[in-house]
Enzyme design. Structure first.
Site, PDB file in Angstrom:
ATOM      1  N   SER A   1      28.076  10.465  66.539  1.00 23.79           N
ATOM      2  CA  SER A   1      28.121  10.569  65.084  1.00 23.79           C
ATOM      3  C   SER A   1      29.011  11.712  64.603  1.00 23.79           C
ATOM      4  O   SER A   1      29.052  12.007  63.420  1.00 23.79           O
ATOM      5  CB  SER A   1      26.710  10.759  64.524  1.00 23.79           C
ATOM      6  OG  SER A   1      26.107  11.916  65.066  1.00 23.79           O
TER       7      SER A   1
ATOM      8  N   THR B   1      25.370  14.256  61.250  1.00 29.83           N
ATOM      9  CA  THR B   1      26.288  15.354  60.980  1.00 29.83           C
ATOM     10  C   THR B   1      25.838  16.582  61.749  1.00 29.83           C
ATOM     11  O   THR B   1      24.642  16.787  61.920  1.00 29.83           O
ATOM     12  CB  THR B   1      26.209  15.693  59.469  1.00 29.83           C
ATOM     13  OG1 THR B   1      26.551  14.531  58.729  1.00 29.83           O
ATOM     14  CG2 THR B   1      27.115  16.847  59.096  1.00 29.83           C
TER      15      THR B   1
ATOM     16  N   THR C   1      31.520  15.497  60.668  1.00 31.50           N
ATOM     17  CA  THR C   1      30.861  14.214  60.954  1.00 31.50           C
ATOM     18  C   THR C   1      31.867  13.083  61.051  1.00 31.50           C
ATOM     19  O   THR C   1      32.999  13.189  60.555  1.00 31.50           O
ATOM     20  CB  THR C   1      29.862  13.882  59.833  1.00 31.50           C
ATOM     21  OG1 THR C   1      29.097  12.726  60.185  1.00 31.50           O
ATOM     22  CG2 THR C   1      30.569  13.612  58.523  1.00 31.50           C
TER      23      THR C   1
ATOM     24  N   ARG D   1      35.201   5.317  52.816  1.00 32.63           N
ATOM     25  CA  ARG D   1      33.970   5.956  52.353  1.00 32.63           C
ATOM     26  C   ARG D   1      33.946   7.420  52.777  1.00 32.63           C
ATOM     27  O   ARG D   1      34.269   7.773  53.904  1.00 32.63           O
ATOM     28  CB  ARG D   1      32.748   5.229  52.913  1.00 32.63           C
ATOM     29  CG  ARG D   1      31.394   5.847  52.498  1.00 32.63           C
ATOM     30  CD  ARG D   1      30.840   6.793  53.532  1.00 32.63           C
ATOM     31  NE  ARG D   1      29.496   7.291  53.180  1.00 32.63           N
ATOM     32  CZ  ARG D   1      28.838   8.229  53.855  1.00 32.63           C
ATOM     33  NH1 ARG D   1      29.392   8.756  54.929  1.00 32.63           N
ATOM     34  NH2 ARG D   1      27.639   8.630  53.468  1.00 32.63           N
ATOM     35  N   VAL D   2      33.535   8.274  51.854  1.00 30.81           N
ATOM     36  CA  VAL D   2      33.387   9.695  52.128  1.00 30.81           C
ATOM     37  C   VAL D   2      31.979  10.106  51.722  1.00 30.81           C
ATOM     38  O   VAL D   2      31.524   9.783  50.627  1.00 30.81           O
ATOM     39  CB  VAL D   2      34.424  10.532  51.356  1.00 30.81           C
ATOM     40  CG1 VAL D   2      34.165  12.024  51.541  1.00 30.81           C
ATOM     41  CG2 VAL D   2      35.835  10.180  51.812  1.00 30.81           C
ATOM     42  N   GLY D   3      31.292  10.800  52.609  1.00 25.02           N
ATOM     43  CA  GLY D   3      29.945  11.266  52.318  1.00 25.02           C
ATOM     44  C   GLY D   3      29.938  12.689  51.800  1.00 25.02           C
ATOM     45  O   GLY D   3      30.921  13.194  51.264  1.00 25.02           O
ATOM     46  N   ASP D   4      28.815  13.355  52.018  1.00 28.32           N
ATOM     47  CA  ASP D   4      28.661  14.712  51.495  1.00 28.32           C
ATOM     48  C   ASP D   4      29.303  15.775  52.372  1.00 28.32           C
ATOM     49  O   ASP D   4      29.605  16.876  51.909  1.00 28.32           O
ATOM     50  CB  ASP D   4      27.167  15.036  51.353  1.00 28.32           C
ATOM     51  CG  ASP D   4      26.460  15.089  52.715  1.00 28.32           C
ATOM     52  OD1 ASP D   4      26.560  14.096  53.458  1.00 28.32           O
ATOM     53  OD2 ASP D   4      25.824  16.105  53.019  1.00 28.32           O
TER      54      ASP D   4
ATOM     55  N   THR E   1      22.177  17.194  56.107  1.00 30.46           N
ATOM     56  CA  THR E   1      22.412  16.083  57.007  1.00 30.46           C
ATOM     57  C   THR E   1      21.655  14.873  56.474  1.00 30.46           C
ATOM     58  O   THR E   1      20.710  15.015  55.706  1.00 30.46           O
ATOM     59  CB  THR E   1      21.956  16.433  58.434  1.00 30.46           C
ATOM     60  OG1 THR E   1      22.282  15.357  59.326  1.00 30.46           O
ATOM     61  CG2 THR E   1      20.457  16.678  58.496  1.00 30.46           C
ATOM     62  N   GLY E   2      22.082  13.684  56.897  1.00 28.68           N
ATOM     63  CA  GLY E   2      21.396  12.474  56.444  1.00 28.68           C
ATOM     64  C   GLY E   2      22.282  11.604  55.576  1.00 28.68           C
ATOM     65  O   GLY E   2      23.504  11.575  55.744  1.00 28.68           O
ATOM     66  N   HIS E   3      21.683  10.913  54.635  1.00 23.53           N
ATOM     67  CA  HIS E   3      22.426   9.992  53.770  1.00 23.53           C
ATOM     68  C   HIS E   3      23.199  10.778  52.720  1.00 23.53           C
ATOM     69  O   HIS E   3      22.641  11.289  51.760  1.00 23.53           O
ATOM     70  CB  HIS E   3      21.466   8.994  53.121  1.00 23.53           C
ATOM     71  CG  HIS E   3      20.888   8.012  54.093  1.00 23.53           C
ATOM     72  ND1 HIS E   3      19.712   8.252  54.774  1.00 23.53           N
ATOM     73  CD2 HIS E   3      21.344   6.817  54.527  1.00 23.53           C
ATOM     74  CE1 HIS E   3      19.461   7.225  55.575  1.00 23.53           C
ATOM     75  NE2 HIS E   3      20.432   6.352  55.451  1.00 23.53           N
ATOM     76  N   GLY E   4      24.506  10.824  52.914  1.00 24.26           N
ATOM     77  CA  GLY E   4      25.351  11.668  52.092  1.00 24.26           C
ATOM     78  C   GLY E   4      25.331  11.348  50.618  1.00 24.26           C
ATOM     79  O   GLY E   4      25.430  12.242  49.771  1.00 24.26           O
TER      80      GLY E   4
END
Length: 334
Positions: free
Chosen positions: A88, A190, A208, A218-221, A241-244
């Site tokens: 990941s 992450t 991450t 797609r870009v997360g946090d 960490t987790g769902h951005g």
């Protein structure tokens, strides 16, 4: 005459109010200084998940030699980025739905200097590219092809990051293309790392490969300062960490640090941030069981805290007592 007396009276009251406010401000200042006085636990480094243990080892090698927290966090997360078994982060990370491994990272130092890259392909160490953005450009974020070309200009080599195991899993996933991100570490996560060095300075890093089988682009946090990472050298630092998408929704790590600024402990600040996510998830009529977000935080005294939506999140802490993996407290009791 009456008007003159009223003016004098009003002026006197205002002067008293100003004096009281000045006294209150001074008292608050004294209390703030007092709150960070006394023995400070330093150095200390925190990082997310069990791969934080080897990452912490590398970071500690820097910290124990009185190195900067900035150098420590970069050195630490590079260990995870380079490990093909960690699926990941970095090399070996699971691809998007088009079979492309895209990486996100950011870094922040004690002076509020920041650097970030997003949707970066073919480069094993996005955290070092993010640091170069911070130190060698007038910008704070580069993305996609621009980030890739910049990385090449800084001496990074183009590499194939899609390892055989990840490619096989992706081809198997294509048979159904069922996209349902799982909680915890099954198909995304992450490494975020925050550290306090011997000089009393804070820095943080976050890197991450993001959600497995996400839409391309797609870009997360993780590369977003204030969402996946935030450092205020007067107060503390936090990473997520987790769902951005859920972290971005509340500007999560900035929120944690601001709660510490208001006087909350790192633990209470993490808990309140998670409860903000819980509340918004309920308002939006989403299933909380489908969501995982975890925060870790560190203040200027070297005190730390962690909290997450549901069980399963752990973090690594390295201080004078050694390097330990700790299960974070959580909200959702299933």
């Amino acid at each position: 005459m009456a008007n003159r007396r009223n003016f004098i009276k009003t002026t006197a009251i205002a002067s008293v109010a100003v004096a009281l406010n000045a006294f209150k401000d001074k008292t608050d200042e004294i209390e703030e200084v007092s709150s960070i006085s006394g023995k400070v636990k330093k150095p200390i480094v925190l990082s997310t998940w069990n791969f934080g243990i080897p990452a912490n080892e590398a970071a500690w090698d820097v910290l124990k030699k009185k190195g900067r927290a900035l150098d420590a966090v970069e050195t630490g997360v590079r260990i995870t980025e380079a490990d093909p078994k960690e699926r990941s982060v970095g090399y070996g990370g699971r691809p998007d739905r088009d079979g492309r491994v895209t990486l996100d990272a950011c870094i922040m130092d004690e002076f509020s200097n920041i650097g970030s890259v997003a949707c970066l392909e073919h480069i094993k160490h996005p955290i070092s590219v993010a640091r170069a953005v911070m130190e060698k450009t007038p910008h704070v974020m580069l993305v996609g092809e621009g980030a890739f070309q910049f990385a090449l200009s800084q001496g990074h080599k183009k590499e194939n990051l899609l390892v055989e195991t990840s490619e096989k899993e992706w081809k198997e996933w294509l048979k159904t293309s069922d996209y349902h991100p799982k909680a915890n570490i099954e198909n995304h996560d992450t490494i975020g790392m925050i550290a306090l060095d011997e000089h009393g300075n804070l820095s943080g890093a976050c890197t991450t490969s993001g959600l497995a089988y996400k839409m391309h682009g797609r870009v997360g946090d993780s590369p977003i300062i204030g969402a996946g990472l935030y450092v205020d050298n007067e107060i503390g630092a936090a990473t997520a960490t987790g769902h951005g998408e859920e972290v971005i929704r509340i500007a999560g790590c900035h929120l944690v640090v601001e709660l510490m600024r208001q006087g909350k402990s790192p633990q209470k600040a993490c808990e309140e941030a998670v409860m903000r996510i819980v509340k918004l998830t309920q308002i939006r009529n989403k299933n909380l069981k489908d969501i995982q977000v975890g925060f870790i935080a560190l203040n200027k005294k070297g005190e730390h805290g962690a909290y997450c939506v549901q069980g399963g999140f752990n973090y690594a802490k390295y201080d004078e007592t050694g390097n330990k993996l700790i299960d974070a407290a959580y909200y959702l009791k299933v």
